[in-house]
Write a protein that holds these residues in place. Structure first.
Motif, PDB file in Angstrom:
ATOM      1  N   GLU A 128       0.869  -1.175   0.020  1.00 18.33           N
ATOM      2  CA  GLU A 128      -0.048   0.065   0.305  1.00 18.33           C
ATOM      3  C   GLU A 128       0.969   1.407   0.117  1.00 18.33           C
ATOM      4  O   GLU A 128       1.804   1.333   0.636  1.00 18.33           O
ATOM      5  N   ILE A 129       0.462   2.156  -0.716  1.00 14.02           N
ATOM      6  CA  ILE A 129       0.864   3.519  -0.898  1.00 14.02           C
ATOM      7  C   ILE A 129       0.044   4.555  -0.277  1.00 14.02           C
ATOM      8  O   ILE A 129      -1.000   4.722  -0.990  1.00 14.02           O
ATOM      9  N   ASN A 130       0.293   5.482   0.631  1.00 17.52           N
ATOM     10  CA  ASN A 130      -0.443   6.516   1.117  1.00 17.52           C
ATOM     11  C   ASN A 130      -0.115   7.942   0.885  1.00 17.52           C
ATOM     12  O   ASN A 130      -0.914   8.933   1.132  1.00 17.52           O
ATOM     13  N   GLN A 131       1.004   8.067   0.221  1.00 14.95           N
ATOM     14  CA  GLN A 131       1.232   9.491  -0.133  1.00 14.95           C
ATOM     15  C   GLN A 131       0.619  10.087  -1.268  1.00 14.95           C
ATOM     16  O   GLN A 131       0.070   9.159  -2.326  1.00 14.95           O
ATOM     17  N   SER A 132       0.512  11.552  -1.268  1.00 13.17           N
ATOM     18  CA  SER A 132      -0.204  12.044  -2.196  1.00 13.17           C
ATOM     19  C   SER A 132       0.376  11.811  -3.677  1.00 13.17           C
ATOM     20  O   SER A 132       1.699  11.994  -3.980  1.00 13.17           O
ATOM     21  N   PRO A 133      -0.362  11.589  -4.949  1.00  5.07           N
ATOM     22  CA  PRO A 133       0.167  11.344  -5.922  1.00  5.07           C
ATOM     23  C   PRO A 133       1.097  12.385  -6.688  1.00  5.07           C
ATOM     24  O   PRO A 133       1.939  12.005  -7.035  1.00  5.07           O
ATOM     25  N   ASN A 134       0.675  13.608  -6.475  1.00  4.08           N
ATOM     26  CA  ASN A 134       1.231  14.910  -7.147  1.00  4.08           C
ATOM     27  C   ASN A 134       2.416  15.078  -6.209  1.00  4.08           C
ATOM     28  O   ASN A 134       3.483  15.247  -7.057  1.00  4.08           O
ATOM     29  N   ASP A 135       2.475  14.762  -4.910  1.00  2.00           N
ATOM     30  CA  ASP A 135       3.712  15.143  -4.188  1.00  2.00           C
ATOM     31  C   ASP A 135       4.886  13.965  -4.556  1.00  2.00           C
ATOM     32  O   ASP A 135       6.050  14.036  -4.717  1.00  2.00           O
ATOM     33  N   MET A 136       4.313  12.380  -4.925  1.00  2.00           N
ATOM     34  CA  MET A 136       5.189  11.528  -5.187  1.00  2.00           C
ATOM     35  C   MET A 136       5.983  11.961  -6.736  1.00  2.00           C
ATOM     36  O   MET A 136       7.068  11.493  -6.800  1.00  2.00           O
ATOM     37  N   LEU A 137       5.055  12.348  -7.577  1.00  2.00           N
ATOM     38  CA  LEU A 137       5.447  12.783  -8.861  1.00  2.00           C
ATOM     39  C   LEU A 137       6.844  13.872  -8.702  1.00  2.00           C
ATOM     40  O   LEU A 137       8.010  13.862  -9.302  1.00  2.00           O
ATOM     41  N   ILE A 138       6.549  14.641  -7.872  1.00  2.00           N
ATOM     42  CA  ILE A 138       7.609  15.917  -7.573  1.00  2.00           C
ATOM     43  C   ILE A 138       8.611  15.241  -7.006  1.00  2.00           C
ATOM     44  O   ILE A 138       9.900  15.496  -7.336  1.00  2.00           O
ATOM     45  N   MET A 139       8.469  14.387  -5.974  1.00  2.00           N
ATOM     46  CA  MET A 139       9.630  13.797  -5.367  1.00  2.00           C
ATOM     47  C   MET A 139      10.373  12.958  -6.202  1.00  2.00           C
ATOM     48  O   MET A 139      11.843  12.689  -6.316  1.00  2.00           O
ATOM     49  N   ALA A 140       9.690  12.167  -7.493  1.00  2.00           N
ATOM     50  CA  ALA A 140      10.626  11.339  -8.318  1.00  2.00           C
ATOM     51  C   ALA A 140      11.440  12.165  -9.015  1.00  2.00           C
ATOM     52  O   ALA A 140      12.388  11.686  -9.431  1.00  2.00           O
ATOM     53  N   MET A 141      10.838  13.341  -9.414  1.00  2.00           N
ATOM     54  CA  MET A 141      11.830  14.207 -10.269  1.00  2.00           C
ATOM     55  C   MET A 141      12.932  14.869  -9.554  1.00  2.00           C
ATOM     56  O   MET A 141      13.965  14.714 -10.168  1.00  2.00           O
ATOM     57  N   ARG A 142      12.669  15.095  -8.534  1.00  2.75           N
ATOM     58  CA  ARG A 142      13.750  15.433  -7.576  1.00  2.75           C
ATOM     59  C   ARG A 142      15.032  14.206  -7.514  1.00  2.75           C
ATOM     60  O   ARG A 142      16.163  14.645  -7.396  1.00  2.75           O
ATOM     61  N   TYR A 143      14.507  12.933  -7.208  1.00  6.13           N
ATOM     62  CA  TYR A 143      15.401  11.763  -7.055  1.00  6.13           C
ATOM     63  C   TYR A 143      15.950  11.671  -8.307  1.00  6.13           C
ATOM     64  O   TYR A 143      17.263  11.244  -8.264  1.00  6.13           O
ATOM     65  N   ARG A 144      15.378  11.999  -9.403  1.00  8.65           N
ATOM     66  CA  ARG A 144      15.820  11.551 -10.709  1.00  8.65           C
ATOM     67  C   ARG A 144      17.162  12.530 -10.952  1.00  8.65           C
ATOM     68  O   ARG A 144      18.208  12.235 -11.377  1.00  8.65           O
ATOM     69  N   ASP A 145      17.033  13.781 -10.838  1.00  6.87           N
ATOM     70  CA  ASP A 145      18.152  14.900 -10.613  1.00  6.87           C
ATOM     71  C   ASP A 145      19.148  14.565 -10.057  1.00  6.87           C
ATOM     72  O   ASP A 145      20.448  14.462 -10.096  1.00  6.87           O
ATOM     73  N   GLU A 146      18.915  14.147  -8.665  1.00  8.64           N
ATOM     74  CA  GLU A 146      20.032  13.650  -7.610  1.00  8.64           C
ATOM     75  C   GLU A 146      20.605  12.337  -7.897  1.00  8.64           C
ATOM     76  O   GLU A 146      21.931  12.469  -7.749  1.00  8.64           O
ATOM     77  N   PHE A 147      19.995  11.591  -8.701  1.00  4.30           N
ATOM     78  CA  PHE A 147      20.487  10.173  -9.281  1.00  4.30           C
ATOM     79  C   PHE A 147      21.332  10.710 -10.378  1.00  4.30           C
ATOM     80  O   PHE A 147      22.640  10.098 -10.386  1.00  4.30           O
ATOM     81  N   HIS A 148      21.031  11.484 -11.225  1.00  4.46           N
ATOM     82  CA  HIS A 148      22.262  11.835 -12.334  1.00  4.46           C
ATOM     83  C   HIS A 148      23.414  12.546 -11.979  1.00  4.46           C
ATOM     84  O   HIS A 148      24.420  12.325 -12.426  1.00  4.46           O
ATOM     85  N   ASN A 149      23.158  13.243 -10.890  1.00  8.47           N
ATOM     86  CA  ASN A 149      24.296  14.089 -10.215  1.00  8.47           C
ATOM     87  C   ASN A 149      25.384  13.106  -9.697  1.00  8.47           C
ATOM     88  O   ASN A 149      26.547  13.094  -9.713  1.00  8.47           O
TER      89      ASN A 149
END
Length: 244
Positions: A128-149
């Protein structure tokens, strides 16, 4: 949804065509279709961010399946009323599966969304996932940038690493939420040599967190890269002394 349609008008046209075809089939049959209804497309034409935003904005309930270039299932996510409720990516489940999915810029393959009130894939029903879907998308984009760096300075994922320190240490200025993962990695490595790819396969977290822990342990001298021992060059045979 208006913002999404303005950003990617081709996707709006795609959805309208699919819904029109479905409505036409329903009218022809004279009854509501039974079983889940599907929307699908190529990831070369529709990026996963747009697909997720469309499902969220339209409040859909159903299962999103991501297939690789060989038409093999790579990831599955279940939405309820537009909210992400469960998911699986390779060995990862829940939020970690979601983070891993978005770490790559380009994923070759296709997607398919089937509407339905329950997850079609049985393995999704217990996560089960309980976080806001929009918040998760924003977090996923931040994680992608951190991963590339972080990959720019991290060792190659197949490079051999080994312990350097005798005892585990996690500094106060490091991310505290990563400490349990760091301890688990420390216990796993023990006297063996290992790679980042191996650590990813052995732990139920996205690659970014593995890289973060490895980078921190390298920084403080807990582990080190194994440098190959240079092989001795064969010496040329000594010349026979000339007869006097």
């Amino acid at each position: 949804f208006v913002a999404i349609s303005q950003r990617v008008p081709s996707f709006l046209l795609f959805l309208c065509e699919q819904m029109a075809l479905r409505l036409n089939h329903v009218r022809a049959a004279g009854k509501t279709p039974s079983g889940p209804q599907k929307l699908s497309g190529s990831l070369a034409n529709f990026d996963l961010i747009t697909v997720h935003q469309t499902i969220i904005s339209s409040g859909q309930t159903g299962e999103l399946e991501v297939l690789n270039a060989h038409n093999e299932r790579m990831a599955t996510f279940f939405f309820q009323g537009g909210a992400l409720r469960s998911g699986q990516f390779q060995q990862l489940t829940g939020e970690e599966a979601f983070w891993q999915l978005f770490l790559s810029d380009d994923i070759p393959g296709s997607f398919s969304f089937a509407s339905g009130v329950q997850p079609i894939t049985e393995c999704l029903q217990s996560v089960e996932i309980n976080q806001s879907p929009n918040d998760m998308l924003i977090m996923a984009m931040r994680y992608r940038d951190e991963f590339h760096n972080i990959r720019k300075t991290a060792p190659d994922p197949n490079a051999l690493l080994q312990r350097l320190a005798h005892e585990f240490e996690w500094p106060d200025d490091a991310e505290p939420e990563l400490k349990p993962l760091a301890e688990k990695i420390w216990d796993y490595t023990d006297d063996r040599r290992f790679t980042i790819n191996e650590l990813y396969r052995q732990n139920a977290v996205c690659e970014l967190k593995i890289y973060q822990v490895v980078s921190e342990m390298l920084r403080i001298g807990q582990i080190a890269t194994v440098h190959p021992t240079p092989q001795p060059q064969p010496q040329a045979p000594a010349q026979l002394a000339k007869a006097s």
